[in-house]
Write a protein that holds these residues in place. Structure first.
Motif, PDB file in Angstrom:
ATOM      1  N   LEU A 293       0.731  -1.072  -0.098  1.00  0.00           N
ATOM      2  CA  LEU A 293      -0.112  -0.102  -0.061  1.00  0.00           C
ATOM      3  C   LEU A 293       0.885   1.316  -0.009  1.00  0.00           C
ATOM      4  N   SER A 294       1.870   1.201   0.858  1.00  0.00           N
ATOM      5  CA  SER A 294       3.066   2.242   0.789  1.00  0.00           C
ATOM      6  C   SER A 294       3.652   2.726  -0.487  1.00  0.00           C
ATOM      7  N   ALA A 295       3.971   1.695  -1.232  1.00  0.00           N
ATOM      8  CA  ALA A 295       4.394   1.759  -2.755  1.00  0.00           C
ATOM      9  C   ALA A 295       3.504   2.222  -3.555  1.00  0.00           C
ATOM     10  N   LEU A 296       2.354   1.832  -3.334  1.00  0.00           N
ATOM     11  CA  LEU A 296       1.157   2.378  -4.429  1.00  0.00           C
ATOM     12  C   LEU A 296       0.883   3.781  -4.147  1.00  0.00           C
ATOM     13  N   ARG A 297       1.114   4.255  -2.999  1.00  0.00           N
ATOM     14  CA  ARG A 297       0.868   5.647  -2.578  1.00  0.00           C
ATOM     15  C   ARG A 297       1.655   6.519  -2.932  1.00  0.00           C
ATOM     16  N   ALA A 298       3.002   5.957  -3.038  1.00  0.00           N
ATOM     17  CA  ALA A 298       3.930   6.780  -3.636  1.00  0.00           C
ATOM     18  C   ALA A 298       3.940   7.171  -5.110  1.00  0.00           C
ATOM     19  N   GLU A 299       3.205   6.185  -5.743  1.00  0.00           N
ATOM     20  CA  GLU A 299       3.026   6.383  -7.285  1.00  0.00           C
ATOM     21  C   GLU A 299       1.451   6.595  -7.445  1.00  0.00           C
ATOM     22  N   GLY A 300       0.667   7.518  -6.655  1.00  0.00           N
ATOM     23  CA  GLY A 300      -0.584   7.871  -6.949  1.00  0.00           C
ATOM     24  C   GLY A 300      -1.679   7.034  -7.177  1.00  0.00           C
ATOM     25  N   MET A 301      -1.549   5.582  -6.370  1.00  0.00           N
ATOM     26  CA  MET A 301      -2.631   4.917  -6.581  1.00  0.00           C
ATOM     27  C   MET A 301      -2.970   4.130  -5.257  1.00  0.00           C
ATOM     28  N   THR A 302      -4.074   3.702  -4.999  1.00  0.00           N
ATOM     29  CA  THR A 302      -4.495   2.748  -3.873  1.00  0.00           C
ATOM     30  C   THR A 302      -5.198   1.299  -4.275  1.00  0.00           C
ATOM     31  N   ALA A 303      -5.100   0.502  -3.236  1.00  0.00           N
ATOM     32  CA  ALA A 303      -6.075  -0.864  -3.277  1.00  0.00           C
ATOM     33  C   ALA A 303      -6.620  -1.043  -2.049  1.00  0.00           C
ATOM     34  N   ARG A 304      -7.432  -2.018  -2.168  1.00  0.00           N
ATOM     35  CA  ARG A 304      -8.377  -2.261  -0.817  1.00  0.00           C
ATOM     36  C   ARG A 304      -7.400  -3.150   0.212  1.00  0.00           C
ATOM     37  N   ASP A 305      -7.208  -2.720   1.204  1.00  0.00           N
ATOM     38  CA  ASP A 305      -6.529  -3.542   2.357  1.00  0.00           C
ATOM     39  C   ASP A 305      -7.721  -4.516   2.615  1.00  0.00           C
ATOM     40  N   ALA A 306      -7.519  -5.739   2.326  1.00  0.00           N
ATOM     41  CA  ALA A 306      -8.439  -6.976   2.584  1.00  0.00           C
ATOM     42  C   ALA A 306      -8.367  -7.534   3.855  1.00  0.00           C
ATOM     43  N   ARG A 307      -7.429  -7.035   4.911  1.00  0.00           N
ATOM     44  CA  ARG A 307      -7.278  -7.727   6.149  1.00  0.00           C
ATOM     45  C   ARG A 307      -8.556  -7.311   7.055  1.00  0.00           C
ATOM     46  N   SER A 308      -9.609  -6.431   6.661  1.00  0.00           N
ATOM     47  CA  SER A 308     -10.702  -6.266   7.365  1.00  0.00           C
ATOM     48  C   SER A 308     -11.562  -7.275   7.055  1.00  0.00           C
ATOM     49  N   PHE A 309     -11.509  -8.223   6.076  1.00  0.00           N
ATOM     50  CA  PHE A 309     -12.272  -9.519   5.766  1.00  0.00           C
ATOM     51  C   PHE A 309     -12.090 -10.483   6.744  1.00  0.00           C
ATOM     52  N   ARG A 310     -13.021 -11.037   7.198  1.00  0.00           N
ATOM     53  CA  ARG A 310     -12.782 -12.238   8.327  1.00  0.00           C
ATOM     54  C   ARG A 310     -11.650 -13.458   7.509  1.00  0.00           C
ATOM     55  N   GLY A 311     -10.653 -13.691   8.136  1.00  0.00           N
ATOM     56  CA  GLY A 311      -9.968 -14.945   7.812  1.00  0.00           C
ATOM     57  C   GLY A 311      -8.753 -14.551   6.531  1.00  0.00           C
ATOM     58  N   LEU A 312      -8.705 -13.193   6.223  1.00  0.00           N
ATOM     59  CA  LEU A 312      -7.915 -12.580   5.360  1.00  0.00           C
ATOM     60  C   LEU A 312      -6.747 -11.793   5.852  1.00  0.00           C
ATOM     61  N   ASP A 313      -5.627 -12.287   6.186  1.00  0.00           N
ATOM     62  CA  ASP A 313      -4.559 -11.643   7.050  1.00  0.00           C
ATOM     63  C   ASP A 313      -3.443 -11.100   6.271  1.00  0.00           C
ATOM     64  N   SER A 314      -3.433 -11.465   5.224  1.00  0.00           N
ATOM     65  CA  SER A 314      -2.114 -11.122   4.281  1.00  0.00           C
ATOM     66  C   SER A 314      -2.581 -10.468   2.871  1.00  0.00           C
ATOM     67  N   HIS A 315      -3.815 -10.089   2.787  1.00  0.00           N
ATOM     68  CA  HIS A 315      -4.412  -9.749   1.438  1.00  0.00           C
ATOM     69  C   HIS A 315      -4.639  -8.324   0.864  1.00  0.00           C
ATOM     70  N   LEU A 316      -4.567  -8.468  -0.093  1.00  0.00           N
ATOM     71  CA  LEU A 316      -5.140  -7.284  -0.966  1.00  0.00           C
ATOM     72  C   LEU A 316      -6.082  -7.457  -2.070  1.00  0.00           C
ATOM     73  N   ARG A 317      -7.004  -6.760  -2.471  1.00  0.00           N
ATOM     74  CA  ARG A 317      -7.950  -6.665  -3.444  1.00  0.00           C
ATOM     75  C   ARG A 317      -7.751  -5.619  -4.299  1.00  0.00           C
ATOM     76  N   VAL A 318      -7.488  -5.845  -5.676  1.00  0.00           N
ATOM     77  CA  VAL A 318      -7.240  -4.791  -6.582  1.00  0.00           C
ATOM     78  C   VAL A 318      -8.397  -5.067  -7.930  1.00  0.00           C
TER      79      VAL A 318
END
Length: 338
Positions: A293-318
């Motif tokens: 997420l930090s690398a994306l922010r540095a390039e003017g982008m963002t993705a969905r931090d999927a850790r708020s979904f139950r059972g997803l501890d190391s996930h992103l949704r793009v």
């Protein structure tokens, strides 16, 4: 809604970025819109000096053709989530039990809890095997968010039949089904379908959608619906968009091609979940969600931090966006320092 239950219910995290300078991969929204939207909106805005026609007959007619049901089975709503709330608050009572999938859209559990009812959480890929007996409702997300999984029609229809046998209404959220060529389950006895128009047509701020339910359920939902619950511009633009079949076909083709290309590239470094939706779920593993997420922010982008979904501890949704935007995302994701 149970006033006491409200005190213990928190709001649910979502994707979506309000900064127009950021390329937003956190919200699964079509980056293009159909032609004619501006004209349809402007014409409807001029008509907004009067209350909407609360019958919404033109909107119902187009929506019924869009999913394959009867106009009388369509209940207009200001977005898919409003339809989900209307169905849950109309059809379940305090202390009822509701089958809810996980990991999946967090608003299902929140809406159930707001009624003072109990969530019976079931893994999304096992939900169709669950026994609907003794539950006031079962909820299915098809395609599932955030995994992108689509249920096979035969399995879904078999589950619906078991729900009907137990007199358990089935609520199917088809918010992303329009991105696929799969048919809607609308128009069948015992099922309430929630549809959102704003994702496929790239207009999430418009808030337009509908429920589709068989006559008995539709009558209850229609009685409970707020008067004038869909603004005149939203109804007009929504009806216009549902008629744009060529736009839908072009969108499906682009999303399928780009999703497959992105998945193949991302699989070089991450675990990528197979998807039929306009998004991909990634397990970023030791690279770390925060680092990506930090690398994306540095390039003017963002993705969905999927850790708020139950059972997803190391996930992103793009999300799957336009090819040139997807290329920028791939460049960053494949070059993040560990």
């Amino acid at each position: 809604m149970d006033p006491e239950a409200i005190r213990g219910v928190e709001r649910v995290p979502h994707g979506g970025c309000t900064d127009s300078t950021v390329t937003d991969f956190s919200a699964n929204v079509n980056p293009t819109v159909p032609t004619g939207v501006t004209r349809a909106y402007e014409d409807a805005l001029a008509a907004s000096k009067r209350y909407p026609d609360d019958d919404y007959s033109a909107y119902r007619a187009v929506a019924s053709e869009y999913v394959g049901c009867e106009p009388r089975e369509v209940i207009p709503t200001p977005g898919g989530l409003a339809g989900i709330r209307l169905a849950i608050e109309t059809l379940i009572n305090e202390d009822d039990s509701v089958l809810v999938p996980y990991p999946s859209f967090g608003e299902y559990g929140r809406e159930v809890a707001l009624q003072g009812a109990r969530v019976e959480a079931v893994p999304y890929d096992e939900l169709l095997k669950a026994d609907p007996a003794d539950h006031a409702m079962a909820i299915v997300c098809n395609p599932n968010n955030p995994t992108g999984t689509v249920y096979e029609s035969a399995a879904l229809l078999d589950f619906l039949e078991r729900c009907r046998t137990e007199r358990t209404p089935l609520l199917v959220d088809e918010a992303f089904l329009g991105f696929t060529d799969r048919p809607s389950i609308a128009g069948r006895e015992g099922v309430v379908v929630a549809r959102s128009l704003t994702k496929l047509f790239g207009l999430p701020g418009l808030r337009a959608g509908f429920l589709a339910a068989p006559e008995g359920l539709a009558e209850r939902l229609e009685r409970a619906r707020l008067a004038w619950n869909l603004g005149t511009p939203a109804a007009a633009v929504g009806a216009h968009c549902m008629r744009q079949r060529e736009f839908v076909e072009r969108t499906r083709e682009r999303v399928t091609t780009e999703r497959e290309r992105m998945a193949e590239r991302l699989a070089e470094r991450y675990e990528v979940r197979a998807s039929e939706a306009p998004f991909l779920l990634l397990d970023v593993g030791e690279v770390g969600v925060d680092a990506v997420l930090s690398a994306l922010r540095a390039e003017g982008m963002t993705a969905r931090d999927a850790r708020s979904f139950r059972g997803l501890d190391s996930h992103l949704r793009v999300a799957v966006r336009l090819p040139e935007e997807n290329d920028r995302l791939l460049d960053v994701l494949l070059d993040v320092d560990v």
